[in-house]
Design an enzyme around this catalytic site. Structure first.
Site, PDB file in Angstrom:
ATOM      1  N   LYS A  43      10.157 -32.106  -0.417  1.00  0.00           N
ATOM      2  CA  LYS A  43       9.870 -31.280   0.681  1.00  0.00           C
ATOM      3  C   LYS A  43      10.216 -29.889   0.419  1.00  0.00           C
ATOM      4  O   LYS A  43       9.353 -29.062   0.861  1.00  0.00           O
ATOM      5  CB  LYS A  43      10.625 -31.604   2.171  1.00  0.00           C
ATOM      6  CG  LYS A  43       9.627 -32.994   2.644  1.00  0.00           C
ATOM      7  CD  LYS A  43      10.370 -33.464   4.145  1.00  0.00           C
ATOM      8  CE  LYS A  43       9.710 -32.466   4.995  1.00  0.00           C
ATOM      9  NZ  LYS A  43      10.189 -32.995   6.381  1.00  0.00           N
ATOM     10  N   PHE A  87       8.333 -39.280  12.550  1.00  0.00           N
ATOM     11  CA  PHE A  87       7.094 -39.901  12.319  1.00  0.00           C
ATOM     12  C   PHE A  87       6.095 -40.017  13.566  1.00  0.00           C
ATOM     13  O   PHE A  87       5.884 -39.130  14.311  1.00  0.00           O
ATOM     14  CB  PHE A  87       7.484 -41.429  11.859  1.00  0.00           C
ATOM     15  CG  PHE A  87       8.170 -41.541  10.594  1.00  0.00           C
ATOM     16  CD1 PHE A  87       8.171 -40.442   9.597  1.00  0.00           C
ATOM     17  CD2 PHE A  87       9.236 -42.312  10.513  1.00  0.00           C
ATOM     18  CE1 PHE A  87       8.854 -40.664   8.624  1.00  0.00           C
ATOM     19  CE2 PHE A  87      10.059 -42.532   9.336  1.00  0.00           C
ATOM     20  CZ  PHE A  87       9.610 -41.293   8.349  1.00  0.00           C
ATOM     21  N   TRP A 141       0.705 -21.586  13.193  1.00  0.00           N
ATOM     22  CA  TRP A 141       1.074 -21.466  11.808  1.00  0.00           C
ATOM     23  C   TRP A 141       0.657 -20.053  10.955  1.00  0.00           C
ATOM     24  O   TRP A 141       1.363 -19.608  10.516  1.00  0.00           O
ATOM     25  CB  TRP A 141       0.499 -22.749  11.131  1.00  0.00           C
ATOM     26  CG  TRP A 141       0.962 -22.461   9.556  1.00  0.00           C
ATOM     27  CD1 TRP A 141       2.050 -23.018   8.994  1.00  0.00           C
ATOM     28  CD2 TRP A 141       0.080 -22.177   8.405  1.00  0.00           C
ATOM     29  NE1 TRP A 141       1.924 -22.921   7.552  1.00  0.00           N
ATOM     30  CE2 TRP A 141       0.849 -22.059   7.225  1.00  0.00           C
ATOM     31  CE3 TRP A 141      -1.192 -21.488   8.233  1.00  0.00           C
ATOM     32  CZ2 TRP A 141       0.573 -21.982   5.864  1.00  0.00           C
ATOM     33  CZ3 TRP A 141      -1.706 -21.059   7.002  1.00  0.00           C
ATOM     34  CH2 TRP A 141      -0.880 -21.182   5.880  1.00  0.00           C
ATOM     35  N   ARG A 177      16.040 -31.506  14.366  1.00  0.00           N
ATOM     36  CA  ARG A 177      17.060 -32.256  13.314  1.00  0.00           C
ATOM     37  C   ARG A 177      17.388 -31.305  12.242  1.00  0.00           C
ATOM     38  O   ARG A 177      16.838 -30.471  11.741  1.00  0.00           O
ATOM     39  CB  ARG A 177      16.362 -33.307  12.900  1.00  0.00           C
ATOM     40  CG  ARG A 177      16.143 -34.467  13.818  1.00  0.00           C
ATOM     41  CD  ARG A 177      15.294 -35.670  13.258  1.00  0.00           C
ATOM     42  NE  ARG A 177      13.949 -35.143  12.976  1.00  0.00           N
ATOM     43  CZ  ARG A 177      13.074 -35.873  12.410  1.00  0.00           C
ATOM     44  NH1 ARG A 177      13.115 -37.139  12.126  1.00  0.00           N
ATOM     45  NH2 ARG A 177      11.518 -35.468  12.431  1.00  0.00           N
ATOM     46  N   PHE A 190      -6.500 -26.358  10.808  1.00  0.00           N
ATOM     47  CA  PHE A 190      -6.098 -25.894   9.243  1.00  0.00           C
ATOM     48  C   PHE A 190      -7.513 -24.871   9.012  1.00  0.00           C
ATOM     49  O   PHE A 190      -8.823 -24.997   9.800  1.00  0.00           O
ATOM     50  CB  PHE A 190      -6.459 -26.745   8.238  1.00  0.00           C
ATOM     51  CG  PHE A 190      -4.867 -27.742   8.410  1.00  0.00           C
ATOM     52  CD1 PHE A 190      -3.964 -27.302   9.042  1.00  0.00           C
ATOM     53  CD2 PHE A 190      -4.911 -28.898   7.946  1.00  0.00           C
ATOM     54  CE1 PHE A 190      -2.664 -28.109   9.386  1.00  0.00           C
ATOM     55  CE2 PHE A 190      -3.720 -29.742   7.951  1.00  0.00           C
ATOM     56  CZ  PHE A 190      -2.759 -29.254   8.657  1.00  0.00           C
ATOM     57  N   ALA A 222      15.013 -41.650   9.958  1.00  0.00           N
ATOM     58  CA  ALA A 222      13.867 -41.961  10.875  1.00  0.00           C
ATOM     59  C   ALA A 222      13.348 -43.394  10.899  1.00  0.00           C
ATOM     60  O   ALA A 222      12.583 -43.852  11.418  1.00  0.00           O
ATOM     61  CB  ALA A 222      12.812 -40.916  10.910  1.00  0.00           C
ATOM     62  N   LYS A 281       4.500 -31.476  13.128  1.00  0.00           N
ATOM     63  CA  LYS A 281       5.381 -31.770  14.339  1.00  0.00           C
ATOM     64  C   LYS A 281       6.268 -30.538  14.643  1.00  0.00           C
ATOM     65  O   LYS A 281       6.456 -29.890  15.525  1.00  0.00           O
ATOM     66  CB  LYS A 281       6.063 -32.899  14.504  1.00  0.00           C
ATOM     67  CG  LYS A 281       5.055 -33.965  14.643  1.00  0.00           C
ATOM     68  CD  LYS A 281       5.635 -35.419  15.039  1.00  0.00           C
ATOM     69  CE  LYS A 281       6.600 -35.940  14.172  1.00  0.00           C
ATOM     70  NZ  LYS A 281       6.425 -36.152  12.923  1.00  0.00           N
ATOM     71  N   THR A 314       6.262 -27.595  13.121  1.00  0.00           N
ATOM     72  CA  THR A 314       5.668 -26.430  13.388  1.00  0.00           C
ATOM     73  C   THR A 314       5.245 -26.151  14.674  1.00  0.00           C
ATOM     74  O   THR A 314       5.376 -24.951  15.422  1.00  0.00           O
ATOM     75  CB  THR A 314       4.664 -26.305  12.353  1.00  0.00           C
ATOM     76  OG1 THR A 314       4.880 -26.622  11.008  1.00  0.00           O
ATOM     77  CG2 THR A 314       4.018 -24.735  12.278  1.00  0.00           C
TER      78      THR A 314
END
Length: 823
Positions: free
Chosen positions: A319, A559, A676, A308, A647, A528, A284, A286
């Site tokens: 992460k 989410f 991406w 955020r 992808f 979240a 999301k 990205t």
């Protein structure tokens, strides 16, 4: 003409530098839309004239304005007032010869330009020039710009010649700068108003040269040279005094901007949500960054991303970064992920000050008499004893309308001095911004530890609309109940003002940029699960003003759409009053295969062949989750565009299948995205689809009425959004609902704390579960933030570090001072 005029008189004998400094000050004053100069002739130098901002130049004498005049740029240029007056007096210039005498500089140049445009043959001459007499005798019109020397007789001018003079002697020593200034001022103001409504940014976008294979995120970030943040701020219309710079690449933006742009129409408001994700996430952030890069860098549309701030916990834990990824990310990546401008540290300090205040108050009340406690709470200082402002407010809440500390009765003293906190009801936890699982059960007084972003103060930062609103929300935070069952607030403890002081800089959004040099606001990062998981209302409001009515602000929900989007609409939009234009729903073939029955996906483990080879049946079966999330969006009446984050393992047939099913299921459009690997260029089709969807009819509505009982609001979310058959409250949860209703908190929105890995409460149930009963184990409240949060099952508010945390790879080069090891 209705203009407000300020007359500024500088001391006689002021130097050019002093005049320029005053001009530069007025340039930055947002209340000044135009600047007219009335100076002695000796001070009309290029340095002074060009110091005036072109958009505030009503004399029209700057080099920039004259350049526009020569180019015949009718909209952007202003005709100098003196020139305007001269041209008013002249008619039918075609074929006539006009001579300018002693009219040098900007006025002379502008006159020649306009005279030639009207068909006149023009020339200019100085008073002392040897050819003056000859030129005067051939001129049909003579325009005099300075005092005529005595040795030039009037007989040199042929009879019938029109003579116009704007020299000082003719005007009794007064310049005619006043002629036409009001007309230029009006034109300037009209132009300013129009530019405030919508102005295409003069933005220098940064070029991308994507490599294949795509390097790591930090390598991509390091390969780009970001613009200085003050340059970016100027490009998007921020004034010098509206930013506070932190280093080279980030700046706080002051809230005064909202007052300056209060009459500016808002841009379009876009939310990026997602389907139920795998543990790897579906991109999301990205997509959010790729979309704004496409809008601004490739379609030349003003746009802002609002994200955020990542917590230090996940950054060092699992992460490694949350700035987007690949060629769609915020730069510099390490600045984004590490501390930023210190907002989370401010929240930690404020949160723990309040925790300390609770424990200290209990201690002092337990060890002192009413009189001793009162004397210490309201001491004599320099012979004077008086209540502080926050103590006077408490007295009024208690119904004691006295201002003299010496006049309270014993009963009133006891009522004022004792909060009588019941230690077993304390809900306020201490916080730290690190994943430290061993602090979960350590108790200090009666409170435990949470991660900093789980603090209610973070939720307040994200939902507040002004400094005053933040102070009021901080004061309303309920930290415990007293022994009579009534709520005890931060305001009762007298700590509201101190909390606001600690948060005074954190309330300002942080300005950064994407890889392609487009603007980003990073502000707030509420947990979240137990909060709403969206960035701040203030960042969105400021960005919507800055982009203008044809621009776009793109923000992201945490989410899947069933959690983050639902909270965005029912909680954040209620707090802000903003109406969303479009929802972008992010999906991946990988996640859809999982919902179609594919094997579990685990972070750090290699993907099974089902995810790396074409499998149309798995994709088709898994699209049920995508269809359900589209239906959830439609409950709120907002157009939805599906962004399929592609992808390299996805086959063209799988991509086509998802897009087709999405459109058949009610999506306005469904677009494959390659941002991406390609940056904004890979999201141009998505940007075009979003622009079209934003022009569709919007019938936005909330899911439930706030006046409904708490249990009924929970049931509506469970049934309409999650697809549950019904809800089941534990006795503890029902008891809390009854207490909050009795205390007057029943009309708040609901913020569900539920697993993000399934539409149900069971993470292993993929696709679209039905027929389940949603268990509510507990119900808690964030009164300052303004929501009730039911807990579905158990939710940890203090994550733990994995066996091999990211910090093993994070290091600092002592020579270059570069951060290593962030993803």
């Amino acid at each position: 003409v209705g203009l407000r005029v300020i007359h500024i008189c500088l001391p006689e004998g002021s130097s050019k530098d002093e005049i320029v400094n005053e001009i530069l000050r007025l340039n930055e004053d947002p209340n000044v839309q135009g600047l007219a100069l009335d100076l002695p002739e000796s001070l009309y130098s290029s340095k002074v004239l060009n110091a005036v901002k072109p958009e505030k130049d009503v004399d029209g004498l700057s080099d920039v304005n004259l350049g526009r005049l020569v180019r015949d740029d009718a909209y952007d240029c202003l005709i100098p007032p003196t020139v305007c007056a001269v041209m008013e007096l002249l008619e039918d210039l075609g074929g006539k010869t006009v001579l300018l005498v002693g009219a040098d500089g900007a006025v002379g140049a502008a006159l020649q330009c306009l005279l030639q445009r009207e068909g006149a043959a023009t020339g200019s001459c100085r008073w002392k020039a040897p050819q003056l007499r000859t030129k005067l005798q051939h001129a049909d019109v003579v325009i005099v710009g300075s005092t005529k020397p005595d040795d030039v007789p009037g007989s040199w001018i042929k009879p019938g010649t029109i003579i116009i003079s704007f020299s000082r002697d003719l005007l009794s020593g007064k310049r005619c700068a006043g002629l036409g200034v009001e007309g230029n001022m009006v034109k300037n103001t009209e132009r300013w108003i129009q530019s405030q409504r919508y102005r295409k940014w003069d933005l220098r976008c940064l070029k991308l040269q994507p490599l294949s294979p795509v390097p790591s995120d930090i390598e991509i970030s390091r390969a780009q040279s970001p613009k200085a943040v003050d340059v970016l701020a100027k490009e998007i219309g921020l004034l010098t005094d509206e930013i506070e710079i932190y280093g080279q690449t980030k700046a706080k933006v002051r809230l005064s901007l909202l007052e300056r742009l209060k009459d500016q129409p808002d841009g379009k408001y876009v939310l990026v949500a997602g389907i139920t994700p795998t543990p790897l996430g579906e991109g999301k952030s990205t997509v959010t960054i790729g979309l704004v890069q496409a809008l601004t860098a490739h379609l030349n549309i003003n746009s802002f991303a609002c994200l955020r701030q990542p917590s230090q916990g996940p950054t060092f834990g699992v992460k490694g970064g949350a700035a987007g990824g690949g060629y769609a990310q915020v730069i510099p990546m390490e600045e984004f992920n590490l501390h930023l401008t210190g907002d989370i540290h401010a929240i930690t300090a404020a949160n723990n000050l309040l925790a300390a205040a609770i424990d200290a108050r209990i201690l002092h009340e337990n060890t002192q008499s009413d009189k001793a406690l009162y004397n210490r709470l309201v001491p004599v200082v320099n012979g004077v004893r008086e209540f502080s402002a926050i103590q006077l407010a408490r007295l009024r809440r208690l119904g004691i309308n006295k201002t003299d500390p010496g006049t309270l009765t014993e009963e009133e003293i006891s009522k004022f001095a004792r909060l009588d906190i019941d230690p077993s009801t304390i809900t306020w936890q201490r916080v730290v911004d690190t994943n430290d699982r061993f602090l979960r059960k350590i108790t200090v007084g009666q409170a435990q530890f949470d991660i900093a972003v789980a603090s209610e103060i973070m939720a307040i930062l994200a939902l507040t609309t002004s400094l005053q609103d933040m102070k009021e929300r901080l004061g309303k935070m309920v930290v415990a109940n007293d022994k009579k069952g009534e709520p005890v607030t931060a305001e009762d403890l007298g700590v509201t003002g101190a909390l606001a002081v600690l948060m005074k800089d954190a309330i300002k959004p942080t300005l950064m940029q994407t890889l392609e040099g487009t603007p980003v606001f990073v502000h707030a990062g509420p947990f979240a699960n137990i909060a709403h998981g969206n960035s701040s209302v203030l960042a969105d409001k400021i960005a919507l003003k800055l982009v203008g009515e044809k621009g776009f602000v793109v923000t992201e929900a945490g989410f899947g759409a069933d959690i983050g989007m639902e909270k965005f609409f029912n909680i954040k939009c209620r707090a802000s009053g903003l109406v969303p234009s479009v929802v972008v729903l992010v999906a991946t073939v990988r996640a859809l295969k999982m919902h179609g029955g594919g094997p579990n996906v685990t972070a750090g483990a290699p993907l099974k062949k089902e995810y790396t080879e074409e499998n149309l049946q798995l994709v088709a079966d898994g699209c049920c989750n995508l269809q359900k999330q589209i239906q959830i969006t439609q409950l709120f009446g907002v157009p939805v565009v599906v962004a399929l984050n592609v992808f390299k393992t996805d086959s063209p047939a799988e991509v086509d299948l998802v897009c087709e099913i999405a459109k058949q299921s009610g999506a306005f459009d469904a677009v494959p995205c390659n941002h991406w690997s390609a940056g904004g260029r890979g999201a141009v089709k998505l940007a075009q689809a979003v622009e079209k969807a934003a022009n569709q009819k919007n019938s936005f509505k909330y899911l439930y009425n706030l006046e409904l009982p708490i249990v009924e609001k929970i049931r509506i979310i469970a049934q309409k959004v999650y697809g549950a058959q019904d809800i089941e409250l534990s006795p503890a949860a029902q008891s809390q609902v009854d207490r909050y209703t009795r205390q007057g908190f029943g009309n708040l929105p609901i913020c569900m704390a539920k697993t993000h890995l399934s539409l149900s409460h069971q993470p292993e149930r993929k696709g679209v579960p039905t027929g389940f009963i949603l268990p509510i184990s507990d119900v808690r409240a964030s009164i300052g933030a303004g929501f009730i949060y039911p807990l579905v099952g158990t939710m940890s508010t203090m994550p733990g570090l994995p066996t091999r945390p990211c910090f093993y790879d994070i290091d600092l080069d002592p020579v270059t001072e570069q951060v290593k090891g962030l993803f």
